[in-house]
Design a protein around this motif. Structure first.
Motif, PDB file in Angstrom:
ATOM      1  N   CYS A   1     -29.191  54.964  29.191  1.00  0.00           N
ATOM      2  CA  CYS A   1     -28.149  54.791  30.201  1.00  0.00           C
ATOM      3  C   CYS A   1     -26.794  55.155  29.591  1.00  0.00           C
ATOM      4  CB  CYS A   1     -28.153  53.339  30.672  1.00  0.00           C
ATOM      5  SG  CYS A   1     -26.810  52.927  31.786  1.00  0.00           S
TER       6      CYS A   1
ATOM      7  N   SER B   1     -24.044  53.971  30.502  1.00  0.00           N
ATOM      8  CA  SER B   1     -23.134  52.831  30.540  1.00  0.00           C
ATOM      9  C   SER B   1     -23.559  51.721  29.558  1.00  0.00           C
ATOM     10  CB  SER B   1     -23.092  52.279  31.970  1.00  0.00           C
ATOM     11  OG  SER B   1     -22.298  51.131  32.021  1.00  0.00           O
ATOM     12  N   CYS B   2     -24.869  51.381  29.545  1.00  0.00           N
ATOM     13  CA  CYS B   2     -25.367  50.365  28.596  1.00  0.00           C
ATOM     14  C   CYS B   2     -26.245  51.058  27.555  1.00  0.00           C
ATOM     15  CB  CYS B   2     -26.126  49.273  29.352  1.00  0.00           C
ATOM     16  SG  CYS B   2     -27.690  49.816  30.074  1.00  0.00           S
TER      17      CYS B   2
ATOM     18  N   CYS C   1     -28.092  53.368  34.734  1.00  0.00           N
ATOM     19  CA  CYS C   1     -29.287  52.635  35.166  1.00  0.00           C
ATOM     20  C   CYS C   1     -28.949  51.682  36.310  1.00  0.00           C
ATOM     21  CB  CYS C   1     -29.893  51.863  33.987  1.00  0.00           C
ATOM     22  SG  CYS C   1     -29.057  50.334  33.559  1.00  0.00           S
TER      23      CYS C   1
ATOM     24  N   CYS D   1     -27.103  48.376  35.589  1.00  0.00           N
ATOM     25  CA  CYS D   1     -25.638  48.530  35.495  1.00  0.00           C
ATOM     26  C   CYS D   1     -25.011  48.656  36.879  1.00  0.00           C
ATOM     27  CB  CYS D   1     -25.284  49.739  34.640  1.00  0.00           C
ATOM     28  SG  CYS D   1     -25.501  49.434  32.866  1.00  0.00           S
TER      29      CYS D   1
ATOM     30  N   ARG E   1     -22.363  45.008  30.354  1.00  0.00           N
ATOM     31  CA  ARG E   1     -22.222  44.883  31.816  1.00  0.00           C
ATOM     32  C   ARG E   1     -21.220  43.797  32.200  1.00  0.00           C
ATOM     33  NH1 ARG E   1     -28.499  44.876  31.873  1.00  0.00           N
ATOM     34  NH2 ARG E   1     -28.846  47.085  31.508  1.00  0.00           N
TER      35      ARG E   1
HETATM   36 ZN   LIG Z   1     -27.275  50.679  32.138  1.00  0.00          ZN
END
Ligand SMILES: [Zn+2]
Length: 395
Positions: free
Chosen positions: A4, A6-7, A24, A27, A315
């Motif tokens: 992902c 973001s994470c 994902c 997120c 997150r």
């Molecule tokens: Zn994520």
């Protein structure tokens, strides 16, 4: 495998989807939780829905209990009891399914939870049957916590029928870690037989599959690892039926903030050191076998508890992605020496046999091999292929 943007969760995670933007759905759910994006969650409305659910159950049971709370010595249990008893004034019946390898701090937290002023049933399941199920789950589907998972999911329904209680209150639910965005709202809110079959990490194995002469497990031995019938559940509390819900659906779940609260106000205790498979001192601290479950998850899919924790912390804005990558590289997938030793001691298994069962479930696409065997560092940890380490740094 990709990661992902973001994470730090990989696409190998079961039930997790990625959008075209490479983010994902856990997120995306977090974004909605924080009130952003087109699917922003209206928490006031959800709290109202919860209050209605509570009023429907209050005083409805002939047993005098308003709800069942499945508990362990973990952080969520104390938070669930706090919300049900202190915030909503309910009279809960707490139910603890004996863990596989309980820890001292988990035991203390369970005692403490009892002293919050609730009745607690501690179910010491038949250890002979349970231990056989643990070994079978480990060998057949690579999950030594399979029997525990199925027991903690089904037992509250059995007790709901026995005690005529129409409401079961679970904690976190799927909202924090797994894919939610594309599944129906019902599976985010409620736990039922469909949820158990589809989302409860049971790997397609049912308790009934273990019955036989080879295992020595009879049909009568597994009754508490199976659901009551739908008819039995529908008849609970004068045909009100039994509803099991996740608090994490109704309230904006934030594990770190909740841990701070219960530690300060309700005498809940963290570990003095970190949990063996991660960098935090509050996740999965009540049972050593959960560390092994997380380790095999890493062997199968290339992410473990540290990646879960780091993704959650990203997150919630506690850390940024760069820090998450550092934490994961430092802690994720380390061979959990102490937990393996405790498991092998209890189940009379050599470490070689333990490792060889794990190897059967370990991904050859994710980890380095040499001459057909997995490469291990001197501390016994697996070696992730460079391309994936690089892919996690630069998704
Ligand atoms: Zn994520």
């Amino acid at each position: 495998m990709r990661f992902c943007k973001s994470c730090v969760t990989p696409s190998t995670r079961p039930d997790l989807d990625f959008g075209p933007d490479g983010v994902c759905d856990a997120c995306k759910t977090a974004e909605a939780k924080h009130g952003h994006g087109p699917h922003a969650i209206d928490w006031t409305k959800r709290a109202k829905d919860f209050a209605e659910l509570v009023e429907r159950s209050r005083g409805a049971s002939s047993s005098g209990y308003d709800c069942i709370i499945p508990v362990s010595g973990g952080k969520d249990s104390t938070w669930q009891v706090h919300v049900a008893k202190n915030v909503y004034g309910l009279r809960p019946l707490c139910l603890c399914f004996e863990p596989t390898l309980p820890t001292a701090v988990g035991r203390e937290n369970l005692e403490n939870l009892n002293r919050l002023g609730v009745d607690l049933l501690h179910v010491k399941r038949n250890p002979l049957v349970y231990e056989r199920m643990i070994i079978e789950g480990f060998k057949r589907v690579g999950d030594m916590e399979w029997a525990n998972h199925i027991g903690i999911w089904t037992l509250p329904f059995r007790f709901a029928v026995a005690f005529d209680i129409p409401l079961i209150i679970w904690g976190e639910g799927r909202m924090e870690f797994a894919g939610n965005f594309w599944i129906g709202e019902k599976n985010q809110r409620e736990m039922d037989e469909d949820f158990i079959n589809n989302f409860a990490c049971l790997n397609g194995l049912r308790a009934e599959d273990l019955v036989g002469a080879d295992t020595g497990i009879g049909l009568g031995d597994i009754s508490m690892y199976t659901m009551p019938t739908r008819e039995q559940l529908a008849r609970v509390s004068g045909n009100k039926g039994c509803t099991a819900v996740f608090l994490g659906f109704f309230f904006n779940w934030d594990a770190r903030a909740q841990v701070d609260y219960i530690e300060k106000n309700l005498n809940w205790g963290r570990r003095v050191d970190r949990v063996e498979t991660t960098y935090t001192d509050f996740e999965k601290l009540d049972c050593l076998s959960m560390n092994l479950h997380d380790y095999v998850k890493y062997c199968k899919f290339g992410y473990g508890r540290a990646a879960d924790d780091a993704s959650r912390d990203v997150r919630h804005g506690y850390i940024d992605r760069e820090e998450a990558v550092r934490l994961v590289e430092r802690w994720d997938g380390r061979y959990p020496q102490a937990s393996v030793a405790a498991f092998c001691d209890k189940f009379k298994m050599s470490r070689q046999e333990f490792d060889s069962i794990c190897d059967g479930f370990t991904s050859r696409a994710i980890f380095e091999t040499k001459d057909g065997s997995f490469v291990r560092d001197i501390d016994r940890s697996l070696v992730m292929k460079k391309q994936w380490v690089e892919g996690r740094r630069n998704p």
